[in-house]
Scaffold this motif. Structure first.
Motif, mmCIF file in Angstrom:
data_model
loop_
_atom_site.group_PDB
_atom_site.id
_atom_site.type_symbol
_atom_site.label_atom_id
_atom_site.label_comp_id
_atom_site.label_asym_id
_atom_site.label_seq_id
_atom_site.Cartn_x
_atom_site.Cartn_y
_atom_site.Cartn_z
ATOM 1 N N GLU A 4 -29.741 -4.975 14.847
ATOM 2 C CA GLU A 4 -30.363 -4.809 13.647
ATOM 3 C C GLU A 4 -31.766 -4.105 13.988
ATOM 4 O O GLU A 4 -32.214 -4.128 14.953
ATOM 5 C CB GLU A 4 -30.822 -6.435 13.360
ATOM 6 N N PHE A 5 -32.043 -3.449 12.936
ATOM 7 C CA PHE A 5 -33.511 -2.777 12.895
ATOM 8 C C PHE A 5 -34.326 -3.009 11.811
ATOM 9 O O PHE A 5 -33.466 -2.968 10.783
ATOM 10 C CB PHE A 5 -33.144 -1.265 13.380
ATOM 11 N N SER A 58 -35.623 -3.371 5.891
ATOM 12 C CA SER A 58 -35.569 -4.518 6.369
ATOM 13 C C SER A 58 -34.009 -4.934 6.989
ATOM 14 O O SER A 58 -33.114 -4.391 6.404
ATOM 15 C CB SER A 58 -35.884 -5.770 5.465
ATOM 16 N N ASP A 59 -34.021 -5.429 8.112
ATOM 17 C CA ASP A 59 -33.008 -5.942 8.697
ATOM 18 C C ASP A 59 -31.625 -5.419 8.460
ATOM 19 O O ASP A 59 -30.615 -5.940 7.758
ATOM 20 C CB ASP A 59 -32.672 -7.331 8.609
ATOM 21 N N LYS A 60 -31.419 -3.981 9.012
ATOM 22 C CA LYS A 60 -30.253 -3.473 8.790
ATOM 23 C C LYS A 60 -29.292 -3.416 10.061
ATOM 24 O O LYS A 60 -29.801 -3.241 11.110
ATOM 25 C CB LYS A 60 -30.505 -1.802 8.332
ATOM 26 N N GLU A 61 -28.044 -4.020 9.870
ATOM 27 C CA GLU A 61 -27.374 -4.074 11.131
ATOM 28 C C GLU A 61 -26.501 -2.799 11.144
ATOM 29 O O GLU A 61 -25.966 -2.159 10.219
ATOM 30 C CB GLU A 61 -26.044 -5.299 11.012
ATOM 31 N N THR A 108 -43.684 1.410 12.317
ATOM 32 C CA THR A 108 -42.870 0.898 13.564
ATOM 33 C C THR A 108 -41.401 0.795 13.213
ATOM 34 O O THR A 108 -41.348 0.220 12.162
ATOM 35 C CB THR A 108 -43.750 -0.620 13.843
ATOM 36 N N PHE A 109 -40.807 1.312 14.145
ATOM 37 C CA PHE A 109 -39.322 0.984 14.165
ATOM 38 C C PHE A 109 -39.093 -0.257 15.273
ATOM 39 O O PHE A 109 -39.261 -0.051 16.121
ATOM 40 C CB PHE A 109 -38.581 2.213 14.622
ATOM 41 N N ASN A 110 -38.322 -1.294 14.855
ATOM 42 C CA ASN A 110 -37.924 -2.594 15.286
ATOM 43 C C ASN A 110 -36.660 -2.626 15.380
ATOM 44 O O ASN A 110 -35.931 -2.788 14.569
ATOM 45 C CB ASN A 110 -38.716 -3.604 14.716
ATOM 46 N N TYR A 111 -36.051 -2.677 16.865
ATOM 47 C CA TYR A 111 -34.538 -3.094 16.921
ATOM 48 C C TYR A 111 -34.389 -4.310 17.784
ATOM 49 O O TYR A 111 -35.311 -4.692 18.819
ATOM 50 C CB TYR A 111 -33.982 -1.926 17.694
ATOM 51 N N ASP A 112 -33.318 -5.059 17.692
ATOM 52 C CA ASP A 112 -32.990 -6.192 18.230
ATOM 53 C C ASP A 112 -31.644 -6.545 18.402
ATOM 54 O O ASP A 112 -30.972 -6.569 17.210
ATOM 55 C CB ASP A 112 -33.911 -7.284 17.742
#
Length: 139
Positions: free
Chosen positions: A83-84, A96-99, A119-123
């Motif tokens: 997700e990012f 928001s929270d795109k898988e 900020t680009f955040n991935y998890d």
């Protein structure tokens, strides 16, 4: 007469040469797909490159443009989904929270008027490492 006929047939390709193969089933040495030009880190971009950890942040600085737009490219090059999200400089959510599933890409344009560090955040959400690619350009 016979020599002229054979020479003419050879010239027209009617008589194949012995031992010459036109088609081969031999695999190519490099079967990787060429990188799409939109994914290449060439030209003008705000941030560009691969990432490969379980989670992380990539920042880019937007100082404005005449169209007030950016285009974001995200690719999942691995075999696990992740997700990012993308955040404005003030911390509010732009995306928001795109898988993103394995082998898939995401491309979207955003109208942005805030200048500063985005900020680009991935998890991965699982603690496992993911492989991806991120690029952002101003339009």
């Amino acid at each position: 007469m016979k020599k002229k006929f054979i020479a003419g047939a050879l010239a027209l390709g009617l008589i194949p040469f012995m031992g010459v193969t036109d088609v081969s089933a031999k695999p190519l040495k490099d079967q990787s797909h060429p990188m799409k030009s939109s994914w290449a880190c060439e030209g003008t971009y705000l941030e560009c490159g691969p990432f490969s950890e379980e989670k992380g942040d990539i920042t880019f600085n937007y100082e404005g443009s005449t169209k007030n737009k950016i285009r974001v490219f995200v690719a999942n090059d691995g075999n696990k989904p992740f997700e990012f999200s993308i955040y404005y400089p003030n911390g509010k959510v732009l995306q928001s929270d795109k898988e993103l599933k394995p082998g898939k890409t995401f491309v979207k344009e955003y109208t942005v008027k805030q200048k500063g560090e985005y900020t680009f955040n991935y998890d991965s959400g699982t603690g496992e490492s993911v492989e991806g690619f991120f690029k952002v350009v101003k339009l």
